[in-house]
Write a protein that holds these residues in place. Structure first.
Motif, short mmCIF file in Angstrom:
data_model
loop_
_atom_site.label_atom_id
_atom_site.label_comp_id
_atom_site.label_asym_id
_atom_site.label_seq_id
_atom_site.Cartn_x
_atom_site.Cartn_y
_atom_site.Cartn_z
N ALA A 257 0.83 -1.21 0.00
CA ALA A 257 0.00 0.00 0.00
C ALA A 257 0.86 1.25 0.00
CB ALA A 257 -0.93 -0.01 1.21
N ALA A 258 1.98 1.22 0.74
CA ALA A 258 2.88 2.38 0.78
C ALA A 258 3.48 2.64 -0.60
CB ALA A 258 3.98 2.15 1.81
N LEU A 259 3.88 1.58 -1.28
CA LEU A 259 4.43 1.74 -2.63
C LEU A 259 3.41 2.35 -3.58
CD1 LEU A 259 6.33 -1.67 -2.91
CD2 LEU A 259 7.37 0.59 -2.64
N LEU A 260 2.15 1.91 -3.46
CA LEU A 260 1.09 2.46 -4.31
C LEU A 260 0.83 3.92 -3.97
CD1 LEU A 260 -1.32 -0.60 -4.28
CD2 LEU A 260 -0.12 0.31 -6.28
N CYS A 261 0.85 4.25 -2.68
CA CYS A 261 0.66 5.65 -2.27
C CYS A 261 1.78 6.53 -2.81
CB CYS A 261 0.61 5.76 -0.75
SG CYS A 261 -0.91 5.15 0.00
N HIS A 262 3.00 6.02 -2.74
CA HIS A 262 4.15 6.79 -3.22
C HIS A 262 3.99 7.11 -4.71
CE1 HIS A 262 8.32 8.15 -3.33
NE2 HIS A 262 8.46 7.46 -4.46
N ARG A 263 3.42 6.17 -5.45
CA ARG A 263 3.28 6.35 -6.89
C ARG A 263 2.03 7.16 -7.26
NH1 ARG A 263 4.57 3.41 -11.61
NH2 ARG A 263 3.98 4.76 -13.35
N LEU A 264 0.92 6.91 -6.56
CA LEU A 264 -0.37 7.47 -6.99
C LEU A 264 -0.95 8.53 -6.07
CD1 LEU A 264 -2.04 4.09 -7.99
CD2 LEU A 264 -1.02 5.78 -9.53
N GLY A 265 -0.40 8.64 -4.85
CA GLY A 265 -0.97 9.56 -3.87
C GLY A 265 -1.95 8.85 -2.96
N ASP A 266 -2.03 9.29 -1.72
CA ASP A 266 -2.85 8.64 -0.71
C ASP A 266 -4.31 8.50 -1.11
OD1 ASP A 266 -0.54 8.67 0.81
OD2 ASP A 266 -1.15 10.35 2.07
N LEU A 267 -4.87 9.53 -1.74
CA LEU A 267 -6.29 9.55 -2.03
C LEU A 267 -6.71 8.54 -3.08
CD1 LEU A 267 -7.00 13.40 -2.02
CD2 LEU A 267 -7.36 11.74 -0.17
N ASN A 268 -5.76 7.98 -3.78
CA ASN A 268 -6.08 7.02 -4.83
C ASN A 268 -5.86 5.57 -4.43
OD1 ASN A 268 -6.94 8.75 -6.91
ND2 ASN A 268 -4.83 9.32 -7.37
N VAL A 269 -5.61 5.32 -3.16
CA VAL A 269 -5.33 3.96 -2.69
C VAL A 269 -6.31 3.57 -1.59
CG1 VAL A 269 -3.62 2.39 -1.69
CG2 VAL A 269 -2.89 4.19 -3.27
N VAL A 270 -7.02 2.45 -1.81
CA VAL A 270 -7.90 1.87 -0.80
C VAL A 270 -7.39 0.45 -0.54
CG1 VAL A 270 -10.23 1.10 -0.25
CG2 VAL A 270 -9.89 3.20 -1.57
N SER A 271 -7.18 0.11 0.72
CA SER A 271 -6.66 -1.21 1.07
C SER A 271 -7.57 -1.85 2.11
CB SER A 271 -5.23 -1.10 1.61
OG SER A 271 -4.67 -2.38 1.81
N VAL A 272 -7.97 -3.10 1.86
CA VAL A 272 -8.90 -3.81 2.74
C VAL A 272 -8.17 -4.96 3.42
CG1 VAL A 272 -11.07 -5.07 2.88
CG2 VAL A 272 -10.80 -3.24 1.18
N GLU A 273 -8.30 -5.05 4.73
CA GLU A 273 -7.66 -6.11 5.52
C GLU A 273 -8.71 -6.72 6.46
OE1 GLU A 273 -5.74 -8.85 7.22
OE2 GLU A 273 -4.60 -7.70 5.74
N VAL A 274 -8.82 -8.05 6.43
CA VAL A 274 -9.84 -8.73 7.22
C VAL A 274 -9.47 -8.82 8.70
CG1 VAL A 274 -8.90 -11.05 6.87
CG2 VAL A 274 -11.36 -10.74 7.23
N ASP A 275 -8.17 -8.83 9.00
CA ASP A 275 -7.70 -9.01 10.38
C ASP A 275 -7.50 -7.65 11.03
OD1 ASP A 275 -5.78 -9.33 12.64
OD2 ASP A 275 -5.81 -11.44 12.01
#
Length: 300
Positions: free
Chosen positions: A31-49
């Motif tokens: 998720a951090a790598l995606l944020c670095h590339r696209l910006g925080d507002l464009n990343v949604v991450s879902v975790e069940v635990d």
């Protein structure tokens, strides 16, 4: 595993302005790598635990990233953040959840580890069509934890027979196909997509021998093949309505006859027919065997 993370991100091929749905936050690194590339507002991450999600949130904040982190069932995606241009799963599936497709734009790319019950797994890179179908190729082998909703509790061996009573009246024969030659990841994938309800176990492991067990998920049939190092033929015992070793052997022979293709020659289409694995082209679906073939009226 850095090589797996980077290869999956390469397959995802994000572009500036893309919105990404990640299924399985884990440590938060992806998720951090995606944020670095696209910006925080464009990343949604879902975790069940919930605990894992809290730890990931702490790490991400410490690194200066603020994606939208959601604690929930990844199989349902996250409709509130849709539509997405990219969907990436860090858990494996045997069926692509419909919510992932429904929350993606036409033309979106979906990257997910996919594999049959029998074993063998590869990363699929699929494109969402305007009709809501998925189509694409496998881009390399993988081994991920299964999406919780799709984890299966397979019948125990004693649901089929008492192993102490083996051969338990089963039909005996021999085979020249070595059990060692059907155990690599690509073998298991090629066999598993042809016989979708087949699973295996190994027992009696010693230095130069072991027993490979085959079972069907419906609990109707079993087979065993005894591996002995250096042998030219191997003892097979089969019992029940089906001859599972023969089904496996036919599946392996089909793969061998196609030139022993690797994962990169296989592809996946998801449409009204379900999940259809093909070889080289979508017009060449991999044959189905066993119970699934009988239900379709195909040759076994």
């Amino acid at each position: 595993m850095p090589t797996m993370v980077f290869s999956m991100l390469a397959a995802l091929d994000v572009e500036p302005g893309n919105r990404v749905l990640e299924i399985g936050t884990g440590t938060g690194w992806n998720a951090a790598l995606l944020c670095h590339r696209l910006g925080d507002l464009n990343v949604v991450s879902v975790e069940v635990d919930e605990r894992v999600a809290a730890e990931a949130r702490t790490r991400l904040l410490a690194a200066g990233y603020h994606p939208e982190l959601v604690v929930g069932d990844g199989a349902r995606g996250y409709g509130e953040g849709a539509p997405y241009d990219r969907v990436v799963a860090t858990c494996s599936v045997g069926n692509i959840p419909g919510q992932w497709v429904g929350q993606a734009r036409p033309g979106a790319v979906l990257v997910a580890p996919w594999g049959p019950v029998y074993g063998g797994e590869a990363v699929a890179r699929l494109t969402v069509t305007r009709a809501g179908m998925l189509n694409g190729r496998f881009v390399g082998s993988s081994a991920f934890m299964r999406l919780r909703e799709q984890r299966r509790t397979l019948p125990p061996t004693n649901a089929f027979l008492d192993p102490r009573a083996w051969p338990a009246g089963g039909a005996e024969s021999t085979t020249s196909l070595c059990p060692d030659d059907v155990g690599d990841w690509i073998h298991m994938f090629a066999i598993g997509v042809q016989v979708p309800d087949l699973f295996c176990r190994v027992s009696d492991v010693q230095r130069d021998l072991y027993r490979l067990w085959l079972f069907d998920t419906g609990g109707t049939s079993w087979a065993s093949a005894d591996h002995v190092r250096g042998a030219g033929s191997f003892r097979v015992v089969q019992s029940g309505r089906r001859r599972l070793w023969h089904e496996l052997e036919s599946a392996w022979c089909w793969w061998d006859a196609q030139g022993r293709p690797g994962f990169d020659r296989f592809g996946l289409t998801v449409d009204h027919r379900g999940h259809v694995v093909w070889l080289d082209e979508p017009s060449a679906p991999v044959p189905r065997r066993g119970r699934d073939a009988r239900m379709r009226g195909e040759a076994v």
